[in-house]
Design an enzyme around this catalytic site. Structure first.
Site, short mmCIF file in Angstrom:
data_model
loop_
_atom_site.label_atom_id
_atom_site.label_comp_id
_atom_site.label_asym_id
_atom_site.label_seq_id
_atom_site.Cartn_x
_atom_site.Cartn_y
_atom_site.Cartn_z
N PRO A 13 0.78 -1.23 0.00
CA PRO A 13 0.00 0.00 0.00
C PRO A 13 0.82 1.29 0.00
CG PRO A 13 -0.11 -1.09 2.13
CD PRO A 13 0.54 -2.05 1.19
N ASN A 14 0.30 2.24 -0.72
CA ASN A 14 0.83 3.61 -0.83
C ASN A 14 2.09 3.72 -1.67
OD1 ASN A 14 -1.19 4.93 0.87
ND2 ASN A 14 -0.28 3.72 2.53
N ARG A 21 5.01 11.05 -2.63
CA ARG A 21 4.81 10.72 -1.22
C ARG A 21 6.10 10.93 -0.42
NH1 ARG A 21 4.86 4.54 1.04
NH2 ARG A 21 4.17 5.06 3.14
N TYR A 26 11.31 8.80 0.82
CA TYR A 26 11.24 7.79 -0.25
C TYR A 26 11.85 8.24 -1.58
CZ TYR A 26 8.10 5.56 3.08
OH TYR A 26 7.57 4.99 4.22
N ASN A 76 8.03 -5.68 -1.19
CA ASN A 76 7.99 -4.56 -0.26
C ASN A 76 6.55 -4.48 0.23
OD1 ASN A 76 7.91 -2.20 1.15
ND2 ASN A 76 8.98 -0.96 -0.38
N ALA A 79 3.37 -0.91 4.74
CA ALA A 79 2.90 -0.92 6.14
C ALA A 79 2.45 -2.32 6.59
CB ALA A 79 1.76 0.08 6.30
N GLU A 100 12.81 -9.49 1.26
CA GLU A 100 12.05 -8.33 1.76
C GLU A 100 12.83 -7.06 1.45
OE1 GLU A 100 11.49 -8.59 6.00
OE2 GLU A 100 10.66 -6.55 6.14
N HIS A 102 12.82 -2.72 1.71
CA HIS A 102 12.26 -1.42 2.13
C HIS A 102 13.13 -0.31 1.57
CE1 HIS A 102 9.44 -3.40 4.69
NE2 HIS A 102 10.43 -4.15 5.14
N ARG A 109 13.58 4.70 12.00
CA ARG A 109 12.35 5.49 12.01
C ARG A 109 11.53 5.21 13.28
NH1 ARG A 109 9.58 4.84 6.33
NH2 ARG A 109 8.33 6.55 7.19
C1 DQA Z 1 8.39 1.00 3.53
C2 DQA Z 1 8.52 1.18 5.04
C3 DQA Z 1 7.19 0.96 5.74
O1 DQA Z 1 7.33 1.13 7.13
C4 DQA Z 1 6.16 1.94 5.23
O2 DQA Z 1 4.90 1.69 5.81
C5 DQA Z 1 6.07 1.98 3.75
C6 DQA Z 1 7.28 1.85 2.95
C7 DQA Z 1 9.70 1.32 2.79
O3 DQA Z 1 9.81 0.92 1.63
O4 DQA Z 1 10.57 1.98 3.33
O5 DQA Z 1 5.01 2.22 3.19
O6 DQA Z 1 8.10 -0.38 3.30
#
Ligand code: DQA
Length: 153
Positions: A13-14, A21, A26, A76, A79, A100, A102, A109
């Site tokens: 998501p997002n 964003r 990011y 990825n 959240a 995984e 990120h 963070r």
């Molecule tokens: C994320 C880190 C997560 O905590 C966050 O909710 C994201 C992006 C990252 O790529 O750094 O949406 O996965």
């Protein structure tokens, strides 16, 4: 002709909002730009890349189940990393290695981002290298698929 091995990159998501964003966290690259860079990189290494994004937990789980026989899944989960037992369970049932990724360094963070329900069942974790992390993950998967292990692993 030999069929190209498929690698899947799944985004949660997002991540469709990358580029606009929280740019300080990011960066400026959009998800389409990341996809194009990853496709080029994967293709040069002889892989077919299946790159997807969804905001829905259920959709991610359906995709993980469908893709369980690809060469590897790079994910990825955004959240959902910190909350989803269901995504963890789906990944455990996969027949392929899971990496995984990120973009941000989640350990630097908020405290709630330090917990991942995925890390202990993944073959490896890449975080904090920005969007370059996806390319690093592709290189790691290439190593793994060629040698059956990471270099020196
Ligand atoms: C994320 C880190 C997560 O905590 C966050 O909710 C994201 C992006 C990252 O790529 O750094 O949406 O996965």
């Amino acid at each position: 002709m030999r069929r190209k091995k498929t690698i899947a990159i799944l985004n949660g998501p997002n991540l469709n909002l990358l580029g606009s964003r929280e740019q300080d966290i990011y960066g400026h690259q959009t998800l389409s730009e990341i996809e194009a860079a990853c496709k080029e990189h994967a293709s040069a290494a002889g892989y077919r890349l299946d790159f997807r994004q969804t905001n829905s937990e259920g959709q991610l789980i359906d995709w993980i189940q469908d893709l369980s026989k690809v060469g590897a899944i790079i994910i990825n989960p955004a959240a959902y990393t910190h909350t989803s037992i269901a995504i963890r369970d789906a990944l455990i049932s996969c027949d392929c290695p899971v990496i995984e990724v990120h973009i941000s360094n989640v350990l630097k963070r908020e405290i709630f981002r330090r917990e991942s329900l995925i890390s202990d069942i993944a073959s490896g974790i890449i975080c904090g290298f920005g969007t370059y992390g996806y390319i690093l993950a592709l290189n790691a998967v290439d190593d793994l698929l060629r040698n059956g292990k990471f270099i020196d692993g």
